[in-house]
Design an enzyme around this catalytic site. Structure first.
Site, mmCIF file in Angstrom:
data_model
loop_
_atom_site.group_PDB
_atom_site.id
_atom_site.type_symbol
_atom_site.label_atom_id
_atom_site.label_comp_id
_atom_site.label_asym_id
_atom_site.label_seq_id
_atom_site.Cartn_x
_atom_site.Cartn_y
_atom_site.Cartn_z
ATOM 1 N N SER A 1 0.854 -1.191 0.000
ATOM 2 C CA SER A 1 0.000 0.000 0.000
ATOM 3 C C SER A 1 0.885 1.234 0.000
ATOM 4 C CB SER A 1 -0.941 0.001 1.214
ATOM 5 O OG SER A 1 -0.208 0.145 2.418
ATOM 6 N N CYS A 2 0.257 2.403 -0.150
ATOM 7 C CA CYS A 2 1.002 3.674 -0.137
ATOM 8 C C CYS A 2 0.005 4.769 0.202
ATOM 9 C CB CYS A 2 1.687 3.897 -1.480
ATOM 10 S SG CYS A 2 0.552 3.879 -2.895
ATOM 11 N N GLY A 3 0.065 5.900 -0.500
ATOM 12 C CA GLY A 3 -0.886 6.973 -0.266
ATOM 13 C C GLY A 3 -2.170 6.800 -1.049
#
Length: 379
Positions: free
Chosen positions: A336-338
């Site tokens: 995941s990330c932003g």
């Protein structure tokens, strides 16, 4: 949406072709001859390029590092186990039938860069423009979420892409948003796609030509893709499909799956955001989003997987990066990330290490951090 797309462009801007510049710079030419092999050839000038280009000019025959190599002229020699191709390989194969190149440049809002405008000014010859924000789910306010199968098929067909095509995707930063589009095609069952290692910056640094286009067929296709997406979500009929999807659900996760994983711990959760954001030490760039991370997740900022030229690290260095953070290559993983873009860079790196089944949490922290009932840890 067609009008919306065109409002993002600027008209009347033309890139001065490098051949025109070189022909009037004898000293510059002299220095180039000492470093790189050049040849004179007569080239047809597309209507979309600069108006003052002469039809005879200096064109780079080949990067100096590739002098003497033989062109492969076939993607069959490239394994889908290796997720990237070099700029030299693409140069050799650029005109091979059934190879299509996609410019998938996308930038963070605070960078104030317009990918469509930059595409018009300079792109790899023949490249299509893939609008990361445009080819997305129109039923959510979350940014550039994965569209439905029907919507993706309609948009990609409008771009002129077929299932038989081999795809090479690049972006304007080196290796950034191109990984997202690599992942999207794989989610919809198209494995014959590669990311251009180092992207447009490495292509240009290698001396290979770019073209400009203020009103090209590719821009019209990008507009048609946005229109096709809108029609699908409005329940309207779209044109004939040339691309058919085969959804791979194991490659994309939703919020409920991430919640369940906190308890079950079936997958290692890797977060691609910066360490200060992961730790909750700095505010999130988007308003209304809490700081911190999903409980049990580990942080490997995506930049740690790239070298100084924004190309993917070799396998041995990638392996070291993951092992340093306690990531086992023998266990399942979700990234995941932003907003689901740089998480795909982690998936790309793991793919190079033989993990082709890495899932991406599409909503990522923008979705998780905006919820009032999702658990959040800070360091």
């Amino acid at each position: 949406m067609a009008s919306t797309l065109f409002t993002k462009m600027f008209s009347g801007h033309r890139l001065i072709h490098s051949t025109s510049f070189l022909s009037h710079q004898p000293q510059f030419l002299s220095s180039l001859f000492s470093k790189r092999l050049f040849c004179i050839q007569t080239v047809p000038v597309p209507v979309s390029t600069s108006q003052n280009i002469k039809t005879t000019g200096w064109v780079p025959c080949m990067a100096s590092s590739s002098i003497g190599r033989r062109a492969s002229y076939s993607t069959q020699s490239v394994s889908t186990n290796e997720p990237v191709v070099s700029v030299d390989w693409l140069y050799d194969n650029l005109k091979v039938p059934d190879i299509k190149v996609l410019d998938a440049s996308w930038y963070m809002p605070d960078e104030q860069r317009n990918p469509i405008q930059e595409y018009q000014v300079a792109h790899i010859p023949g490249a299509l423009f893939f609008d990361v924000d445009g080819i997305s789910d129109r039923t959510t306010k979350l940014p550039h979420m994965l569209p439905s199968e029907e919507a993706f098929a309609a948009a990609v067909s409008a771009l002129g892409i077929e299932n038989k095509d081999d795809l090479v995707v690049y972006d304007g930063k080196g290796l950034f948003s191109a990984a997202r589009v690599w992942w999207m095609f794989r989610v919809f069952g198209h494995d014959r796609i590669w990311v251009l290692d180092g992207g447009l910056p490495r292509w240009r640094a290698s001396g290979y030509d770019v073209e400009s286009s203020a009103s090209s067929d590719a821009i019209l296709k990008a507009s048609a893709a946005s229109e096709a997406i809108e029609k699908v979500y409005k329940g309207q009929t779209v044109g004939p499909l040339t691309f058919h999807t085969k959804f791979q659900p194991h490659l994309v996760w939703n919020l409920d799956q991430v919640k369940k994983n906190i308890e079950d711990k079936t997958h290692q959760h890797i977060d691609a955001r910066s360490k200060p954001r992961f730790d909750g030490a700095v505010p999130e760039p988007r308003k209304g989003i809490r700081s911190g991370h999903v409980p049990g997740s580990k942080c490997i900022p995506f930049a740690q997987l790239l070298d100084s030229s924004h190309a993917l690290l070799p396998a041995n260095e990638l392996k070291k990066r993951f092992e340093q953070e306690g990531i086992s290559l023998d266990s399942p993983a979700v990234t995941s990330c932003g907003t689901g873009v740089t998480a795909c860079i982690l998936a790309l790196g793991l793919h190079r290490l033989g993990k082709s089944d890495v899932a991406v949490y599409d909503g990522s922290w923008t979705e998780w951090g905006a919820q009032s009932d999702t658990p959040v840890d800070i360091s």
